[in-house]
Design an enzyme around this catalytic site. Structure first.
Site, PDB file in Angstrom:
ATOM      1  N   ARG A   1      59.748 103.677  64.328  1.00 43.71           N
ATOM      2  CA  ARG A   1      60.959 103.635  65.105  1.00 43.71           C
ATOM      3  C   ARG A   1      59.703 104.471  66.500  1.00 43.71           C
ATOM      4  O   ARG A   1      60.420 105.117  67.089  1.00 43.71           O
ATOM      5  CB  ARG A   1      62.145 104.452  65.507  1.00 43.71           C
ATOM      6  CG  ARG A   1      62.671 103.589  63.921  1.00 43.71           C
ATOM      7  CD  ARG A   1      63.209 102.124  65.451  1.00 43.71           C
ATOM      8  NE  ARG A   1      64.066 101.898  64.393  1.00 43.71           N
ATOM      9  CZ  ARG A   1      65.226 101.603  64.745  1.00 43.71           C
ATOM     10  NH1 ARG A   1      66.210 102.778  64.821  1.00 43.71           N
ATOM     11  NH2 ARG A   1      66.208 100.976  63.144  1.00 43.71           N
TER      12      ARG A   1
ATOM     13  N   ARG B   1      63.583 104.314  71.930  1.00 45.76           N
ATOM     14  CA  ARG B   1      64.342 105.374  72.407  1.00 45.76           C
ATOM     15  C   ARG B   1      63.780 106.856  72.569  1.00 45.76           C
ATOM     16  O   ARG B   1      64.506 107.402  73.594  1.00 45.76           O
ATOM     17  CB  ARG B   1      65.801 105.756  71.352  1.00 45.76           C
ATOM     18  CG  ARG B   1      66.478 104.155  71.114  1.00 45.76           C
ATOM     19  CD  ARG B   1      67.333 104.401  70.509  1.00 45.76           C
ATOM     20  NE  ARG B   1      66.626 104.148  68.146  1.00 45.76           N
ATOM     21  CZ  ARG B   1      67.538 104.286  67.965  1.00 45.76           C
ATOM     22  NH1 ARG B   1      69.146 104.593  68.607  1.00 45.76           N
ATOM     23  NH2 ARG B   1      67.066 104.978  66.829  1.00 45.76           N
TER      24      ARG B   1
ATOM     25  N   ARG C   1      64.088  99.207  79.397  1.00 46.17           N
ATOM     26  CA  ARG C   1      65.478  98.794  78.859  1.00 46.17           C
ATOM     27  C   ARG C   1      66.159  98.372  79.973  1.00 46.17           C
ATOM     28  O   ARG C   1      66.322  97.499  79.820  1.00 46.17           O
ATOM     29  CB  ARG C   1      65.418  99.490  78.076  1.00 46.17           C
ATOM     30  CG  ARG C   1      64.770  98.670  76.512  1.00 46.17           C
ATOM     31  CD  ARG C   1      65.285  97.787  76.090  1.00 46.17           C
ATOM     32  NE  ARG C   1      66.898  97.151  76.459  1.00 46.17           N
ATOM     33  CZ  ARG C   1      67.606  98.208  74.840  1.00 46.17           C
ATOM     34  NH1 ARG C   1      67.338  98.503  74.541  1.00 46.17           N
ATOM     35  NH2 ARG C   1      69.029  98.061  75.234  1.00 46.17           N
TER      36      ARG C   1
ATOM     37  N   ASP D   1      63.317  93.592  66.164  1.00 45.16           N
ATOM     38  CA  ASP D   1      64.453  94.433  65.535  1.00 45.16           C
ATOM     39  C   ASP D   1      64.645  92.774  64.224  1.00 45.16           C
ATOM     40  O   ASP D   1      63.896  91.573  63.982  1.00 45.16           O
ATOM     41  CB  ASP D   1      65.230  93.920  65.507  1.00 45.16           C
ATOM     42  CG  ASP D   1      66.459  94.895  64.992  1.00 45.16           C
ATOM     43  OD1 ASP D   1      66.363  96.272  65.205  1.00 45.16           O
ATOM     44  OD2 ASP D   1      67.512  94.329  64.477  1.00 45.16           O
TER      45      ASP D   1
ATOM     46  N   TYR E   1      73.498  93.570  56.404  1.00 50.90           N
ATOM     47  CA  TYR E   1      74.101  93.365  57.805  1.00 50.90           C
ATOM     48  C   TYR E   1      75.034  91.630  57.850  1.00 50.90           C
ATOM     49  O   TYR E   1      75.613  92.082  58.422  1.00 50.90           O
ATOM     50  CB  TYR E   1      73.098  93.289  59.094  1.00 50.90           C
ATOM     51  CG  TYR E   1      72.441  95.119  59.185  1.00 50.90           C
ATOM     52  CD1 TYR E   1      72.801  95.688  59.506  1.00 50.90           C
ATOM     53  CD2 TYR E   1      71.702  95.260  58.555  1.00 50.90           C
ATOM     54  CE1 TYR E   1      72.576  97.133  59.559  1.00 50.90           C
ATOM     55  CE2 TYR E   1      70.560  96.230  59.137  1.00 50.90           C
ATOM     56  CZ  TYR E   1      71.382  97.604  59.461  1.00 50.90           C
ATOM     57  OH  TYR E   1      70.972  98.080  59.654  1.00 50.90           O
TER      58      TYR E   1
HETATM   59  O1  1CP Z   1      59.597 101.675  67.100  1.00 52.43           O
HETATM   60  C1  1CP Z   1      58.904 100.592  66.196  1.00 52.43           C
HETATM   61  O2  1CP Z   1      59.714 100.770  65.584  1.00 52.43           O
HETATM   62  C2  1CP Z   1      60.278  99.277  66.818  1.00 52.43           C
HETATM   63  C3  1CP Z   1      60.661  98.289  66.458  1.00 52.43           C
HETATM   64  C4  1CP Z   1      61.673  98.570  65.189  1.00 52.43           C
HETATM   65  C5  1CP Z   1      61.521  98.546  64.137  1.00 52.43           C
HETATM   66  C6  1CP Z   1      60.441  98.050  63.293  1.00 52.43           C
HETATM   67  C7  1CP Z   1      62.859  98.469  66.540  1.00 52.43           C
HETATM   68  C8  1CP Z   1      63.403  98.288  67.153  1.00 52.43           C
HETATM   69  N1  1CP Z   1      63.927  98.204  64.568  1.00 52.43           N
HETATM   70  C9  1CP Z   1      63.168  98.453  63.953  1.00 52.43           C
HETATM   71  C10 1CP Z   1      63.302  97.975  62.286  1.00 52.43           C
HETATM   72  C11 1CP Z   1      65.095  97.903  62.062  1.00 52.43           C
HETATM   73  N2  1CP Z   1      66.389  97.641  62.682  1.00 52.43           N
HETATM   74  C12 1CP Z   1      65.009  98.719  60.608  1.00 52.43           C
HETATM   75  C13 1CP Z   1      64.007  99.353  59.581  1.00 52.43           C
HETATM   76  C14 1CP Z   1      63.632 100.445  59.880  1.00 52.43           C
HETATM   77  C15 1CP Z   1      64.694 102.073  60.145  1.00 52.43           C
HETATM   78  O3  1CP Z   1      65.278 101.712  58.462  1.00 52.43           O
HETATM   79  O4  1CP Z   1      64.749 102.587  60.856  1.00 52.43           O
HETATM   80  C16 1CP Z   1      66.813  98.569  60.605  1.00 52.43           C
HETATM   81  C17 1CP Z   1      67.526  98.755  59.435  1.00 52.43           C
HETATM   82  C18 1CP Z   1      67.395  98.636  62.485  1.00 52.43           C
HETATM   83  C19 1CP Z   1      68.663  97.757  62.660  1.00 52.43           C
HETATM   84  C20 1CP Z   1      68.938  98.607  63.359  1.00 52.43           C
HETATM   85  N3  1CP Z   1      68.969  98.059  64.511  1.00 52.43           N
HETATM   86  C21 1CP Z   1      69.255  99.392  63.315  1.00 52.43           C
HETATM   87  C22 1CP Z   1      69.934 100.146  61.914  1.00 52.43           C
HETATM   88  C23 1CP Z   1      71.811 100.356  62.225  1.00 52.43           C
HETATM   89  C24 1CP Z   1      72.441 100.893  61.338  1.00 52.43           C
HETATM   90  O5  1CP Z   1      72.538 100.181  60.273  1.00 52.43           O
HETATM   91  O6  1CP Z   1      72.057 101.807  60.901  1.00 52.43           O
HETATM   92  C25 1CP Z   1      70.185  99.556  64.860  1.00 52.43           C
HETATM   93  C26 1CP Z   1      70.182 101.323  65.437  1.00 52.43           C
HETATM   94  C27 1CP Z   1      68.795  98.585  65.317  1.00 52.43           C
HETATM   95  C28 1CP Z   1      68.371  98.625  66.881  1.00 52.43           C
HETATM   96  C29 1CP Z   1      67.193  99.292  67.306  1.00 52.43           C
HETATM   97  N4  1CP Z   1      65.795  98.098  66.944  1.00 52.43           N
HETATM   98  C30 1CP Z   1      65.135  98.569  67.689  1.00 52.43           C
HETATM   99  C31 1CP Z   1      65.708  99.356  68.993  1.00 52.43           C
HETATM  100  C32 1CP Z   1      64.430 100.529  69.000  1.00 52.43           C
HETATM  101  C33 1CP Z   1      66.793  99.943  68.002  1.00 52.43           C
HETATM  102  C34 1CP Z   1      67.354 100.585  69.169  1.00 52.43           C
HETATM  103  C35 1CP Z   1      68.298  99.961  70.654  1.00 52.43           C
HETATM  104  C36 1CP Z   1      67.941 100.794  72.072  1.00 52.43           C
HETATM  105  O7  1CP Z   1      67.515 101.068  72.182  1.00 52.43           O
HETATM  106  O8  1CP Z   1      68.614 100.164  72.398  1.00 52.43           O
END
Ligand code: 1CP
Length: 395
Positions: free
Chosen positions: A54, A58, A67, A103, A188
């Site tokens: 991550r 953010r 964004r 994602d 999910y």
């Molecule tokens: O730097 C990076 O890692 C960017 C790429 C990335 C990756 C590898 C994003 C962007 N998401 C992910 C993987 C991801 N997405 C996982 C596996 C990793 C982990 O456990 O953190 C999971 C579970 C998700 C699902 C997801 N997407 C969540 C989790 C929600 C929950 O169940 O608690 C969330 C909040 C997102 C949104 C998301 N994905 C990525 C970003 C930067 C964001 C935030 C949204 C935003 O900035 O508006």
């Protein structure tokens, strides 16, 4: 250590950065191979590799600015935007890997499943997938749907080559592709939104095993194809995220999940790139998670399995407990700075980081990372300082 066949498979396109040699000797890949160069000879990396799950996103003001006005999933499908967001943390922190900005639910969107990332919530589906009929109605993804992903990867890899040329390096920073593991993705889909206990998928795997296997099989194909598109377009490694696997007992993981994760990884196992398997809260199944990634490889001795370890465990202990695997080497580990300590004073954080490095030395290769993703409130300067510290400790 003896010489082994570690040359990238002929299946990668010749202009792929691993095949052309651009990323072949990057510190990240050296450690993912267990301290070997691309010819399979023992070699020290030029520096100690570190990146952060991550890292793109953010916590960066330049990300929030880019964004503005675009939804999360739309931004993933705009190649220029996705590529620029992927490059931001590499420029800012000088980390040793780029993680592709995307994602785990992008394959759902590309299959035509209604899904959004709701700010402050996470992935939300228009309709949850709960019955045999729901699963049967899931469309298979058309390969051509991955075109924006491939274009974003190509742009990113070109950007990384430029950055390395500017820095006067003879190696480029590798891009890591990724996907969600079948359990985490299916969790999910069944719940339709984030959930703490994952009751829906855990009930389904036992009460309606056939539907579960069909769903997890669909997820394995979707995630596998997503990873394959990224690797063929230029990613030099791939990571399977099973973030919620820790919700499962060992028996359930073995019976209902492990085989599907192996299937997902098989989609990229012939390409010769290192494969990282990561989950959180997985102390009870780490040995099985290693077997999953080793089983996916046609020849584990020639492949490069890596295990991601979360912040709850101690790397030294994990390395000792896992011992040597099927091919007689300790598996390289990735992790595991506790994200909570990003908010501690520097001397507390520095001591912790140094301990992680020391404990990681017990493994057959170590890539420093967090034990889970960067929290959004993190001060990015703390991340830069950690990278400087890691790079200052001789490999
Ligand atoms: O730097 C990076 O890692 C960017 C790429 C990335 C990756 C590898 C994003 C962007 N998401 C992910 C993987 C991801 N997405 C996982 C596996 C990793 C982990 O456990 O953190 C999971 C579970 C998700 C699902 C997801 N997407 C969540 C989790 C929600 C929950 O169940 O608690 C969330 C909040 C997102 C949104 C998301 N994905 C990525 C970003 C930067 C964001 C935030 C949204 C935003 O900035 O508006």
């Amino acid at each position: 250590m003896g010489t082994m066949t570690t040359t990238p498979a002929a299946l990668l396109p010749t202009d792929h950065p691993l095949a052309s040699g651009l990323t072949a000797e990057a510190p990240l890949l050296n450690q993912y191979r267990g301290g070997l160069d691309s010819a399979g000879r023992a070699a020290k990396p030029v520096r100690r590799p570190v990146w952060f799950m991550r890292q793109a996103g953010r916590s960066l003001p330049e990300y929030r600015k880019l964004r503005e006005g675009t939804t999360m999933l739309d931004s993933c499908l705009q190649p220029e935007l996705a590529s620029e967001i992927t490059l931001q943390p590499v420029r800012r922190h000088d980390v040793d890997a780029a993680i592709f900005f995307s994602d785990i639910v992008i394959p759902l969107r590309l299959a035509g499943v209604g899904v959004e990332i709701v700010p402050g919530v996470g992935p939300v589906l228009d309709s949850p997938v709960r019955t045999a009929a729901d699963v049967a109605a899931l469309p298979e993804i058309d390969e051509s749907a991955f075109a924006p992903i491939a274009e974003a990867v190509q742009r990113t890899v070109a950007g990384l080559a430029e950055l390395s040329a500017e820095a006067g390096r003879d190696w480029a920073t590798p891009l890591i592709g990724f996907a969600g593991a079948p359990f985490t993705l299916a969790a999910y889909m069944v719940e339709g939104r984030p959930s703490r206990d994952h009751l829906g998928p855990r009930t389904m795997m036992k009460a309606d095993t056939e539907t579960w296997n069909a769903l997890a099989g669909w997820a394995a194909r979707a995630s596998g194809a997503f990873m394959r598109a990224q690797v063929l377009a230029g990613a030099s490694a791939a990571q399977l995220f099973d973030s919620w696997a820790g919700a499962l007992g060992r028996a359930d993981y073995l019976e209902h999940v492990a085989g599907h994760s192996t299937e997902a990884l098989r989609h990229v196992a012939d390409l010769g790139v290192p494969l990282v398997h990561f989950g959180t809260g997985t102390g009870q199944i780490l040995d099985v998670m290693r077997a999953v990634v080793e089983d996916a490889l046609p020849d584990p001795a020639a492949g490069h399995p890596v295990l991601g370890v979360d912040y709850r465990m101690n790397l030294h202990q994990v390395a000792d407990e896992l011992g040597t695997g099927a091919h007689g080497r300790g598996i390289p580990l990735q992790g595991n700075i506790d994200p909570a300590l990003l908010f501690a004073d520097w001397s507390t954080l520095e001591a912790h980081v140094r301990q992680v490095v020391e404990d990681g030395a017990a493994a057959g290769g170590h890539v420093v990372n967090l034990g889970h993703g960067v929290p959004p409130e993190t001060d990015p300067e703390v991340l830069t300082r950690i990278v400087e510290l890691i790079h200052s400790i001789a490999p």
